[in-house]
Enzyme design. Structure first.
Site, PDB file in Angstrom:
ATOM      1  N   ASN A  38      -7.002 -11.255  -3.368  1.00 19.78           N
ATOM      2  CA  ASN A  38      -6.960  -9.979  -2.661  1.00 19.78           C
ATOM      3  C   ASN A  38      -8.220  -9.208  -3.019  1.00 19.78           C
ATOM      4  OD1 ASN A  38      -5.281  -6.894  -3.371  1.00 19.78           O
ATOM      5  ND2 ASN A  38      -5.915  -7.565  -1.356  1.00 19.78           N
TER       6      ASN A  38
ATOM      7  N   MET B 180       0.847  -1.186   0.000  1.00 20.91           N
ATOM      8  CA  MET B 180       0.000   0.000   0.000  1.00 20.91           C
ATOM      9  C   MET B 180       0.889   1.244   0.000  1.00 20.91           C
ATOM     10  SD  MET B 180      -2.976  -1.231   2.689  1.00 20.91           S
ATOM     11  CE  MET B 180      -1.852  -2.177   3.735  1.00 20.91           C
TER      12      MET B 180
ATOM     13  N   CYS C 125      -2.161  -1.367  -9.812  1.00 23.07           N
ATOM     14  CA  CYS C 125      -2.444  -0.036  -9.281  1.00 23.07           C
ATOM     15  C   CYS C 125      -3.067   0.856 -10.354  1.00 23.07           C
ATOM     16  CB  CYS C 125      -1.165   0.598  -8.750  1.00 23.07           C
ATOM     17  SG  CYS C 125      -1.421   2.245  -8.032  1.00 23.07           S
TER      18      CYS C 125
ATOM     19  N   GLY D  54     -11.360  -6.755  -0.685  1.00 21.13           N
ATOM     20  CA  GLY D  54     -12.604  -6.836   0.071  1.00 21.13           C
ATOM     21  C   GLY D  54     -12.610  -7.808   1.223  1.00 21.13           C
TER      22      GLY D  54
END
Length: 343
Positions: free
Chosen positions: A216, A23, A105, A218
């Site tokens: 990945n 992140m 991203c 949620g």
């Protein structure tokens, strides 16, 4: 009932892996050191680091990390095979356990550099990048992608993309189970608005049992992660783990079968205070460390005061590790959490 609750179980060919997602602006070295106090086994990803920055920038600042953080995966951004290979070669001296290529991203900055999620439109470029990275890598090379972008049909795009990645030599593919819309949605909206397609990602694992695939997007609890691992080889949490790092204390027992020992919160306190003291002594600011710790004690009595202390006192000039001690003192650690995370 969510789709993953209905998924057919399968026999694992390898040990399941739990990871904390990369992140930007969040999973820096201080965040990873803190998260490692919660879990010894989870794989921790760096922020995305652009290949050009690795080649031309301050390498120790961009790539350096503490040995205590391992296992750590370096995520690279880029679309030039030569530059990515050079970045991998440079990073090889830093001791990463894995190198991951960002193909997921959707930010404007990433799009302007023609990498990240927009590479889903040019899988041949990604193939070339993976091939080049594999030639120089001394550790596994993996890819993190979306299920598609814009008008692409994920059920058509994703199987072809995975086939290409495996053919190029990728050791694993981590799949964010949402499409990305490169125009019209912000990065935040791209994490929330496109529907999750867990069934599609699960189908990819069932159809490719010999390929390590991680899921990945949620996933908010360790219980959900365990259910995904009934099908998938890997599961990744991002913001849920960041905003409530206490979740990570469940990982070693629930995912890896380690003994479910009680968390030694005083040891966590003392370790982080000592770490912060070293950082401040070297010229850093306390809040560089403590900003990642604010969400720790969700559900504990005194958590609100804990957050207040870290959010206000740690930003003051001259703030030192005593702020961490004061914040922990505000929490009823012995009483434990009063609220349980919803499954």
């Amino acid at each position: 009932m969510q789709a993953h609750d209905k998924a057919e179980k399968r026999t694992h060919l390898r040990t399941p892996v739990f990871a904390v997602a990369p992140m930007i602006d969040w999973t820096d070295r201080h965040c990873r050191f803190f998260h490692r106090q919660m879990t010894k086994k989870a794989v921790l990803f760096t922020e995305m680091v652009v290949a050009d920055a690795v080649i031309h920038g301050h390498r120790e600042r961009l790539l350096g990390f503490s040995a205590e953080e391992n296992p750590v995966t370096l995520q690279l951004g880029g679309s030039d095979p030569g530059k990515l290979a050079e970045a991998v070669s440079i990073a090889s001296d830093f001791g990463y356990d894995e190198i991951n290529l960002n193909v997921g991203c959707p930010s404007d900055r990433v799009q302007s550099g023609t990498f990240g999620a927009c590479l889903m439109k040019t899988p041949d470029v990604v193939e070339a990048c993976v091939v080049a990275m594999k030639k120089v890598a001394t550790v596994p090379v993996t890819v993190k992608c979306r299920i598609g972008v814009d008008e692409q049909e994920p059920s058509d795009v994703l199987p072809d993309f995975l086939r290409r990645m495996v053919g190029a030599g990728a050791d694993a593919v981590w799949i964010h189970a949402r499409k990305a819309w490169l125009q019209g949605l912000s990065p935040k909206e791209n994490r929330e608005i496109p529907p999750l397609e867990y069934d599609l990602v699960h189908a990819m694992q069932r159809e490719n049992p010999d390929v390590f695939l991680g899921i990945n997007g949620g996933i908010t609890t360790i219980g959900e992660a365990v259910r995904h691992l009934e099908v998938m080889d890997g599961v990744m949490l991002g913001r849920a783990a960041y905003h409530n790092a206490g979740l990570l204390t469940e990982v070693d027992a629930a995912i890896y079968g380690e003994a479910a020992d009680a968390v030694d919160w005083l040891k966590v306190r003392d370790t982080m205070a000592a770490y912060a003291e070293r950082w401040v002594a070297g010229g850093g600011r306390l809040n560089h460390v403590t900003r990642h710790m604010v969400g720790l004690f969700q559900g504990f009595a005194g958590a609100r005061r804990y957050r207040q202390i870290l959010s206000t006192e740690a930003t003051k000039a001259g703030a030192g590790p005593q702020v961490i001690l004061d914040a922990f003192a505000a929490v009823d650690i012995a009483g434990g959490p009063k609220l349980q995370a919803a499954e």
